[in-house]
Design an enzyme around this catalytic site. Structure first.
Site, PDB file in Angstrom:
ATOM      1  N   LEU A  33       0.844  -1.196   0.000  1.00 29.01           N
ATOM      2  CA  LEU A  33       0.000   0.000   0.000  1.00 29.01           C
ATOM      3  C   LEU A  33       0.878   1.244   0.000  1.00 29.01           C
ATOM      4  CD1 LEU A  33      -2.663  -0.964   2.717  1.00 29.01           C
ATOM      5  CD2 LEU A  33      -2.750  -1.388   0.242  1.00 29.01           C
ATOM      6  N   ASP A  34       0.404   2.302  -0.668  1.00 30.33           N
ATOM      7  CA  ASP A  34       1.085   3.590  -0.581  1.00 30.33           C
ATOM      8  C   ASP A  34       1.183   4.020   0.882  1.00 30.33           C
ATOM      9  OD1 ASP A  34       1.212   3.716  -3.332  1.00 30.33           O
ATOM     10  OD2 ASP A  34      -0.542   5.016  -3.546  1.00 30.33           O
ATOM     11  N   ARG A  35       2.152   4.882   1.171  1.00 33.86           N
ATOM     12  CA  ARG A  35       2.362   5.347   2.543  1.00 33.86           C
ATOM     13  C   ARG A  35       1.070   5.887   3.160  1.00 33.86           C
ATOM     14  NH1 ARG A  35       3.569  10.591   4.328  1.00 33.86           N
ATOM     15  NH2 ARG A  35       4.458  10.670   6.434  1.00 33.86           N
TER      16      ARG A  35
END
Length: 284
Positions: free
Chosen positions: A123-125
């Protein structure tokens, strides 16, 4: 993991059969060096041996270990093969120069300090929700083939009940981070449907059919409805200080079995507050 030889694979060598199923040569070599790593009906089998229709080939790896300290991030599911974390926003999955000790990988290392962190759905940050990690190469191989994800995001109001966005995604030429829709990009498709409206906002579920970087974010911007809070792609930042995207559900087949599992992560507080109402993600 147990793989059954199909009619079309009859007579292939074990090596040809495994390679055709996507098993890497490195992993095949590793399994050959593991006691009972490659067997047919319980008997050892060599990579040069022929396999035949109906044969059950078992792949077994033994690099898992018991846990140590409990992670601080909530764990939604765990067995001897994998973990599903409830990742908070603003936490990167992997370590980097700017994030060495505040990542999901660090949380995994608390429990399994000598195992590598094998992220299955990175997942993106700033994206929250279900984040799966495998405890062995074989488990990672199995999960990567079976896992399916459902995301929930907040958009400016949309009139339609949903649809399918099919638009190729490429790297923005002047940026190492940004992605864009461009004719020479890689094929990308996202299915979405509306869950609820609240004022001038819509809460939507997204099912990515492909796994391109920033895919949902880019596709939302492409149809003129960038995610709320997504500054990178033109979203309204007045309600949230991150893009409003949450991995609410993952479905997968438990490694080495035929058991199907579904794991849910409820909407985080910042998305509920921005949208003005909550939903039970188990209705997805």
């Amino acid at each position: 993991m147990i793989l059954t030889v199909e009619e079309a694979e009859n007579g292939k060598t074990l090596d040809e059969f495994l390679r055709g199923r996507g098993v890497s040569r490195r992993l095949i070599t590793r399994l050959k060096r593991t006691e009972l790593g490659l067997t047919r009906e319980g008997e050892l089998i060599r990579s040069i041996d022929r396999v035949f229709s109906g044969d059950r080939i078992e792949l077994r790896e033994t690099d898992r270990e018991r846990g140590h300290e409990q992670p601080g991030v909530p764990v939604l599911f765990e067995d001897e093969h994998c973990m599903v974390f409830d990742k908070p926003p603003f936490m990167p999955c992997h370590q980097s120069m700017k994030h060495y000790d505040d990542t999901l990988a660090n949380e995994f290392f608390k429990a399994y300090p000598s195992l590598p962190f094998r992220s299955i759905n990175r997942l993106d940050r700033n994206t929250s929700g279900c984040a799966a990690a495998a405890k062995s190469r074989l488990a990672a191989f199995s999960l990567q083939r079976s896992i399916k994800k459902v995301y929930v995001g907040i958009l400016p109001h949309i009139d339609s009940a949903g649809g399918r966005i099919c638009a190729p995604i490429a790297r923005e030429r002047e940026s190492a981070i940004l992605r864009c829709v461009r004719d020479d990009g890689a094929f990308a498709a996202t299915t979405f449907y509306k869950l609820a409206d609240s004022g001038n906002l819509s809460l939507c579920a997204f099912i990515p059919e492909t796994g391109r970087t920033h895919q949902i974010r880019v596709h939302c911007a492409h149809i003129g409805k960038p995610l709320i809070g997504d500054e990178l792609y033109g979203g309204d930042t007045s309600l949230m200080d991150r893009h409003a995207l949450h991995c609410a559900r993952v479905d997968f087949v438990r490694p080495f079995t035929e058991e199907h599992f579904t794991v849910y992560s409820q909407l985080p507080e910042d998305m509920v507050r921005a949208f003005g109402k909550n939903i039970d993600v188990k209705s997805l």
